[in-house]
Design a protein around this motif. Structure first.
Motif, mmCIF file in Angstrom:
data_model
loop_
_atom_site.group_PDB
_atom_site.id
_atom_site.type_symbol
_atom_site.label_atom_id
_atom_site.label_comp_id
_atom_site.label_asym_id
_atom_site.label_seq_id
_atom_site.Cartn_x
_atom_site.Cartn_y
_atom_site.Cartn_z
ATOM 1 N N SER A 177 -4.112 -3.420 -2.763
ATOM 2 C CA SER A 177 -4.085 -2.637 -1.523
ATOM 3 C C SER A 177 -3.553 -1.226 -1.725
ATOM 4 N N LEU A 185 -7.810 -4.360 3.804
ATOM 5 C CA LEU A 185 -7.648 -4.616 5.240
ATOM 6 C C LEU A 185 -8.889 -5.285 5.820
ATOM 7 N N CYS A 206 0.346 -8.182 2.890
ATOM 8 C CA CYS A 206 0.425 -6.956 3.692
ATOM 9 C C CYS A 206 1.711 -6.162 3.493
ATOM 10 N N LEU A 209 0.770 -2.607 2.766
ATOM 11 C CA LEU A 209 -0.063 -2.096 3.855
ATOM 12 C C LEU A 209 0.732 -1.860 5.133
ATOM 13 N N SER A 210 1.744 -2.688 5.368
ATOM 14 C CA SER A 210 2.529 -2.527 6.587
ATOM 15 C C SER A 210 3.277 -1.197 6.614
ATOM 16 N N THR A 217 -2.624 -2.719 9.932
ATOM 17 C CA THR A 217 -2.051 -3.988 9.472
ATOM 18 C C THR A 217 -1.597 -4.826 10.661
#
Length: 226
Positions: A177, A185, A206, A209-210, A217
């Protein structure tokens, strides 16, 4: 063969992980033209190395078998049976490194069917080695240009019965990611709609990504609760 067994024992005993990698690579370069003899010696050495001792020797064998398997396919069976059954987690780390070495020598694209086979294997240590060994997946040839294939393969274990396997899958997805956030995603979103059983892996994939894409996300994670 006795002399070769003792040579291998002396080369592997007491070595650190970085040194094991260097030594196993050197042994392969020196012995690759006699792969059958090397394979027989490794199997003999494994049988003489008790599971409650000589950990470094068993780690080195697991690493070296990955290279040997390029020429002696029977080495893969030893990896998925004897090595995978070893109770020491450090030997399991070495098994993952052995698979990585095998795929690098054989070619990553050519190794896709093997990775599929290991990711769907009955033994959780084999599945975990296949999820862990190629990390960082998209840093490998072929997967660097085809990240979708890496995601497809990791998707095979996203709902694995073993948390040990799911953790490796989630970590690998989080790695990917960083370079391919939109693709990951979209993939995770698709999974939430088709297979909620992989919720744990999706949530833990995640982590990066968060922070980098918080709104997108949050929408993916919200789909898990619907």
């Amino acid at each position: 063969m006795t002399d070769l067994v003792e040579e291998l024992r002396a080369a592997l005993a007491g070595a650190s992980v970085p040194e094991l990698r260097r030594r196993t690579e050197r042994l392969w370069r020196q012995r690759q033209d006699r792969a059958g003899e090397l394979f027989d010696a490794l199997v003999a050495l494994w049988s003489r190395s008790p599971s409650d001792g000589e950990r470094e020797i068993r780690m080195g064998i697991a690493m070296l078998l990955g290279a040997v398997a390029v020429k002696e396919r029977a080495a893969l069976e030893v990896m998925t049976t004897a090595c995978a059954d070893d109770p020491d987690w450090r030997v399991q780390e070495a098994l993952a490194k052995g698979l990585d070495r095998h795929c690098a020598l054989r070619g990553w694209q050519e190794s896709v069917p093997l990775l599929e086979s290991w990711l769907t294997h009955a033994h959780p240590h084999v599945r975990r080695a296949a999820a862990e060994g190629p990390r960082v997946w998209t840093g490998r040839p072929y997967f660097a240009d085809h990240p979708d294939q890496a995601l497809r393969l990791l998707g095979l274990v996203r709902a694995d019965a073993s948390s040990y396997v799911r953790k490796s899958a989630a970590n690998a997805l989080s790695d990917i990611s960083k370079k391919h956030p939109d693709l990951v995603l979209a993939t995770l979103s698709g999974w939430t709609r088709t297979d909620p059983a992989g919720a744990w892996t999706i949530k833990n994939a995640c982590r990066h990504l968060s922070k980098s894409h918080p709104d997108e996300t949050a929408r993916v994670l919200a789909e898990l609760r619907e």
